[in-house]
Design a protein around this motif. Structure first.
Motif, PDB file in Angstrom:
ATOM      1  N   GLU A 157       0.808  -1.212   0.000  1.00 34.00           N
ATOM      2  CA  GLU A 157       0.000   0.000   0.000  1.00 34.00           C
ATOM      3  C   GLU A 157       0.848   1.272   0.000  1.00 34.00           C
ATOM      4  OE1 GLU A 157      -0.439  -2.581   1.920  1.00 34.00           O
ATOM      5  OE2 GLU A 157      -2.382  -3.360   1.218  1.00 34.00           O
ATOM      6  N   TRP A 160       1.372   3.514  -3.080  1.00 30.93           N
ATOM      7  CA  TRP A 160       0.315   4.463  -3.441  1.00 30.93           C
ATOM      8  C   TRP A 160       0.127   5.522  -2.344  1.00 30.93           C
ATOM      9  CZ3 TRP A 160       0.142  -0.648  -4.879  1.00 30.93           C
ATOM     10  CH2 TRP A 160      -0.090  -0.922  -6.232  1.00 30.93           C
ATOM     11  N   ASN A 167       5.806   7.289  -2.065  1.00 29.19           N
ATOM     12  CA  ASN A 167       5.115   6.603  -3.160  1.00 29.19           C
ATOM     13  C   ASN A 167       5.979   6.511  -4.413  1.00 29.19           C
ATOM     14  OD1 ASN A 167       5.038   9.040  -4.535  1.00 29.19           O
ATOM     15  ND2 ASN A 167       2.903   9.465  -4.074  1.00 29.19           N
ATOM     16  N   THR A 172       1.635   4.567  -9.305  1.00 30.30           N
ATOM     17  CA  THR A 172       0.345   5.233  -9.063  1.00 30.30           C
ATOM     18  C   THR A 172      -0.295   5.709 -10.355  1.00 30.30           C
ATOM     19  OG1 THR A 172       1.504   7.336  -8.680  1.00 30.30           O
ATOM     20  CG2 THR A 172       1.035   5.971  -6.759  1.00 30.30           C
ATOM     21  N   CYS A 177      -4.505   1.394  -6.413  1.00 35.33           N
ATOM     22  CA  CYS A 177      -4.190   0.412  -5.375  1.00 35.33           C
ATOM     23  C   CYS A 177      -5.298  -0.633  -5.256  1.00 35.33           C
ATOM     24  CB  CYS A 177      -3.989   1.128  -4.038  1.00 35.33           C
ATOM     25  SG  CYS A 177      -3.517   0.040  -2.672  1.00 35.33           S
TER      26      CYS A 177
END
Length: 410
Positions: A157, A160, A167, A172, A177
């Protein structure tokens, strides 16, 4: 011969020591060896061993000039598809060689097919957020997984994350996600509806990944021709999860692993063939584990007269003989309690000082046994012949030829 061994084994430090000869130097437990191939605390049968050397008889194919065969067999031989330009090829082009378009289509079909199969299971709520994937999206999904292995973060996670210092903008901008997690949830490379249950005929512990393994294994062999020297050994993949064929190695730094048998080009380290070790099997086999592994890994290069090298877990007299019958020469360190190993070479009185050695030949065959003194005694078996008189290239007309030299004069 003495000069050759000095050149091969000499080191600059008296503190150096050969590896691969103690009980901890192999990643295989001694208990995995075949009982039929081990004679604990017993003398080996020596009737056929002699130090009265006879000329080596080598099964030859067509004879070629020495310089010609060196040129043909010493260079790396990759077989790229037509219109594949090695000068302009990108990393994606090479990835496409190993991971074919047909395999990608298969993964897409099995992933989309897994969703209705899963929804048909009892007590599974309908997932209204799933949409079938496409080849383009699957390529992006695989690329993200590869990138995550290069640019690692504590959890998926975080790629993102709203924090720009954490990130990954490329990820992205490629996929959300939620969609990535949904693909992870339903990703499959095999048809689950055809999977045999545990205890049923055809049950396979690697069923869920078998199609990918077989596809890339075929590709490894199709796009590359092995050089003359080939190595066989085991590789360890660290794994701490729950898995029935996970191995525990108490004497190793990495103790919980998945063991993989490998056949590699000794010059370039190219992995040509591999096999995951699934643990001790119930089926009865004629020979031990090491013997069977070697014969399975090399069955596609029979009668190519390549030179195989492996360690003392694999080496045994029956294996060396069978490889020679199949047109393959071999050399490997050996444990002295292997059946048939000459007792005269276990602790010979004449081999006392460093670099002392003693060699014996099995009858008039190519098989020789050697003991060499370093800081400890080193034993090995070999059927390798040294191409001093001439060099050879294989063709369809195999003949039996007697070389004009003896093993002890090489």
């Amino acid at each position: 011969m003495a000069d050759y061994l000095d050149q091969l084994f000499d080191s600059d430090s008296d503190e150096s020591e050969f590896s691969g000869f103690s009980k901890f130097d192999s990643d295989i437990e001694v208990g995995d060896l075949s009982d039929d191939d081990i004679i604990p605390d017993a003398e080996a049968a020596d009737d056929n061993w002699t130090d009265d050397f006879s000329p080596l008889r080598v099964r030859l194919h067509k004879i070629y000039d020495y310089t010609k065969i060196i040129t043909l067999m010493s260079s790396t031989s990759s077989r790229e598809p037509e219109r594949f330009n090695v000068d302009t090829a990108t990393s994606m082009d090479y990835f496409g060689l190993l991971f074919s378009q047909q395999l990608l289509r298969s993964i897409v079909a099995h992933t989309n097919g897994y969703f209705p199969w899963k929804m048909a299971q009892p007590d599974i709520p309908t997932d209204l957020k799933w949409q079938d994937t496409t080849e383009e999206e699957m390529r992006a999904f695989l690329a993200i997984n590869i990138l995550m292995g290069i640019n690692q973060l504590p959890n998926a996670e975080m790629f993102w994350s709203s924090n720009p210092f954490i990130n990954n903008a490329g990820i992205t901008n490629t996929m959300t996600c939620n969609r990535f997690q949904k693909l992870v949830q339903y990703f499959h490379v095999a048809d689950r509806s055809t999977e045999p249950g545990r205890g049923e005929p055809g049950y396979d512990k690697l069923f869920k990944v078998r199609p990918v393994m077989e596809s890339v294994s075929r590709t490894f062999q199709d796009i590359y021709t092995l050089n003359k020297e080939v190595s066989i050994n085991e590789a360890m993949i660290a794994f701490t999860g729950r898995l029935s064929f996970r191995q525990y190695m108490s004497a190793k730094p990495i103790k919980r692993v998945i063991k993989v048998w490998m056949l590699c080009d000794a010059r370039t380290a190219f992995l040509a063939r591999f096999e995951v070790y699934l643990g001790r099997q119930n089926n009865q086999t004629e020979h031990g584990l090491g013997h069977n592994v070697v014969m399975r890994l090399v069955d596609h290069i029979y009668h190519s007269f390549r030179w195989l090298f492996f360690d003392n877990f694999f080496t045994g007299i029956p294996l060396m003989k069978e490889l020679l019958e199949k047109g393959l020469y071999a050399c490997g360190t050996v444990r002295v309690n292997r059946k048939g190993f000459p007792s005269q070479l276990k602790k010979p009185a004449e081999v006392r000082q460093r670099r002392d050695f003693k060699i014996m030949q099995m009858g008039d065959t190519n098989l020789t046994a050697t003991v060499w003194k370093d800081k400890r005694l080193v034993h090995h078996l070999s059927t390798l012949w040294d191409p001093i008189p001439s060099f050879y290239l294989y063709s369809d007309d195999v003949e039996q030829t007697s070389c004009s030299y003896s093993r002890h004069t090489v």
